[in-house]
Design an enzyme around this catalytic site. Structure first.
Site, mmCIF file in Angstrom:
data_model
loop_
_atom_site.group_PDB
_atom_site.id
_atom_site.type_symbol
_atom_site.label_atom_id
_atom_site.label_comp_id
_atom_site.label_asym_id
_atom_site.label_seq_id
_atom_site.Cartn_x
_atom_site.Cartn_y
_atom_site.Cartn_z
ATOM 1 N N ASP A 15 0.825 -1.207 0.000
ATOM 2 C CA ASP A 15 0.000 0.000 0.000
ATOM 3 C C ASP A 15 0.865 1.265 0.000
ATOM 4 O O ASP A 15 1.953 1.278 0.574
ATOM 5 C CB ASP A 15 -0.894 -0.016 1.249
ATOM 6 N N ARG A 28 -0.926 9.685 -9.422
ATOM 7 C CA ARG A 28 -0.901 8.409 -8.690
ATOM 8 C C ARG A 28 -0.266 7.289 -9.513
ATOM 9 O O ARG A 28 0.411 6.408 -8.974
ATOM 10 C CB ARG A 28 -2.329 8.011 -8.304
ATOM 11 N N HIS A 32 2.441 3.839 -9.053
ATOM 12 C CA HIS A 32 2.260 2.423 -9.395
ATOM 13 C C HIS A 32 3.466 1.905 -10.183
ATOM 14 O O HIS A 32 3.895 0.770 -10.005
ATOM 15 C CB HIS A 32 0.972 2.225 -10.193
ATOM 16 N N LEU A 126 11.033 -20.078 -5.379
ATOM 17 C CA LEU A 126 9.950 -19.276 -4.800
ATOM 18 C C LEU A 126 8.651 -19.394 -5.600
ATOM 19 O O LEU A 126 8.657 -19.316 -6.831
ATOM 20 C CB LEU A 126 10.380 -17.796 -4.805
ATOM 21 N N ARG A 182 -4.978 -2.502 8.763
ATOM 22 C CA ARG A 182 -6.118 -3.395 8.503
ATOM 23 C C ARG A 182 -5.715 -4.371 7.408
ATOM 24 O O ARG A 182 -4.718 -4.152 6.713
ATOM 25 C CB ARG A 182 -7.361 -2.596 8.080
HETATM 26 C C1 FPP Z 1 -1.539 0.234 -3.524
HETATM 27 O O1 FPP Z 1 -1.272 1.591 -3.552
HETATM 28 C C2 FPP Z 1 -1.261 -0.525 -4.729
HETATM 29 C C3 FPP Z 1 -2.197 -1.026 -5.613
HETATM 30 C C4 FPP Z 1 -3.624 -0.773 -5.564
HETATM 31 C C5 FPP Z 1 -1.877 -1.938 -6.687
HETATM 32 C C6 FPP Z 1 -0.749 -1.655 -7.562
HETATM 33 C C7 FPP Z 1 0.434 -2.448 -7.219
HETATM 34 C C8 FPP Z 1 1.534 -2.374 -7.968
HETATM 35 C C9 FPP Z 1 1.557 -1.542 -9.176
HETATM 36 C C10 FPP Z 1 2.748 -3.109 -7.602
HETATM 37 C C11 FPP Z 1 2.651 -4.547 -7.974
HETATM 38 C C12 FPP Z 1 2.718 -4.919 -9.363
HETATM 39 C C13 FPP Z 1 2.706 -6.203 -9.816
HETATM 40 C C14 FPP Z 1 2.827 -6.487 -11.265
HETATM 41 C C15 FPP Z 1 2.599 -7.349 -8.910
HETATM 42 P P1 FPP Z 1 -2.466 2.644 -3.412
HETATM 43 O O2 FPP Z 1 -2.781 3.141 -4.784
HETATM 44 O O3 FPP Z 1 -3.612 2.028 -2.692
HETATM 45 O O4 FPP Z 1 -1.787 3.759 -2.565
HETATM 46 P P2 FPP Z 1 -2.499 4.845 -1.634
HETATM 47 O O5 FPP Z 1 -2.972 4.115 -0.418
HETATM 48 O O6 FPP Z 1 -1.373 5.761 -1.330
HETATM 49 O O7 FPP Z 1 -3.599 5.493 -2.413
#
Ligand code: FPP
Length: 234
Positions: A15, A28, A32, A126, A182
């Site tokens: 997160d 944002r 990612h 893994l 959480r």
């Molecule tokens: C959380 O940050 C992340 C996500 C909702 C998903 C995206 C995850 C990645 C891009 C990394 C993993 C990639 C792969 C291919 C496994 P958020 O957007 O919820 O952050 P915030 O809480 O700051 O809004």
């Protein structure tokens, strides 16, 4: 850090990508992109540390509610990452598996997922499980539906055997980055006796040193599984 006390099965809620980008005055989606880079680093570190199974929450069944632009960016990013990271996975002898309702994704992503799984299927190091379009309640309902097709009695064992994580070691440790405390519908059945670790680092700032902090915290815990401290220490 020694691999002796490493969790066999580690799950991570990655997160904080969005906030990390916003703190830098960027969109944002920039976060990612950085999140994917970080994922690579942590996968390689886990591989080295003897973690058998790593389950990452990449996209929850609730994430569809995000702005359309962010959702489509994530879909494209997953396709790109899958294509690019196969080499790294093979170099680390890591096998990729997806858990979640993959049928909810577009055809292009579904094909990338199938290709990546197939191209890493002979690796026996893994086990990297990507939870995508995943929700813990979905997982349980799905398992129960599979059981009632076959048996009239539902047991913990039969549910366990039909969850998306069937065949993997039991979940030992769940880490959540980004400061929230959480589990957000991630592996809710599997987390019954897992240790929980919360890091304030936003996912793109989480690194191997932070992972080591979590692992050494985990290795110092006494896991009792309902027993007394005296019972488990003999
Ligand atoms: C959380 O940050 C992340 C996500 C909702 C998903 C995206 C995850 C990645 C891009 C990394 C993993 C990639 C792969 C291919 C496994 P958020 O957007 O919820 O952050 P915030 O809480 O700051 O809004």
């Amino acid at each position: 850090m020694s691999t002796e006390n490493s969790p066999k099965h580690l799950a991570i809620i990655m997160d904080g990508n969005g906030r990390w980008a916003q703190l830098k005055g960027k969109k944002r989606t920039f976060g990612h992109k950085a999140g994917v880079e970080k994922t690579r680093e942590i996968v390689e570190a886990c591989s080295k540390k003897g973690v058998e199974s790593l389950t990452l929450f990449a996209f929850s069944s609730e994430n569809w509610a995000r702005p359309e632009e962010e959702v489509s960016y994530l879909m494209e990013l997953f396709v790109l990452a899958l294509k690019r990271e196969i080499k790294m996975l093979n170099k680390n002898n890591a096998q990729l598996r997806f858990i979640g309702d993959i049928s909810g994704f577009n055809k292009k992503l579904q094909t990338s997922i199938a290709d990546a799984q197939q191209q890493t299927s002979n690796n026996d190091g893994l086990c990297l499980n990507i939870a995508a379009n995943y929700g813990g309640r979905w997982d349980i309902v799905n398992a129960v539906n599979k059981v009632i097709d076959k048996d009239s009695v539902i047991t913990e064992k039969s549910i366990e055997e039909n969850l998306s994580t069937s065949g993997l070691p039991q979940l030992d440790l769940m880490i959540r980055t980004g400061g929230e405390k959480r589990i957000s519908n991630f592996l809710i059945w599997q987390a019954a006796y897992a240790e929980l670790y919360f890091s304030d680092k936003l996912w793109p700032d989480f690194d191997e040193a932070e992972l080591d902090l979590a692992l050494s915290d985990y290795s110092a815990r006494q896991r009792r599984f309902g027993k007394t401290g005296e019972q488990v220490s003999v």
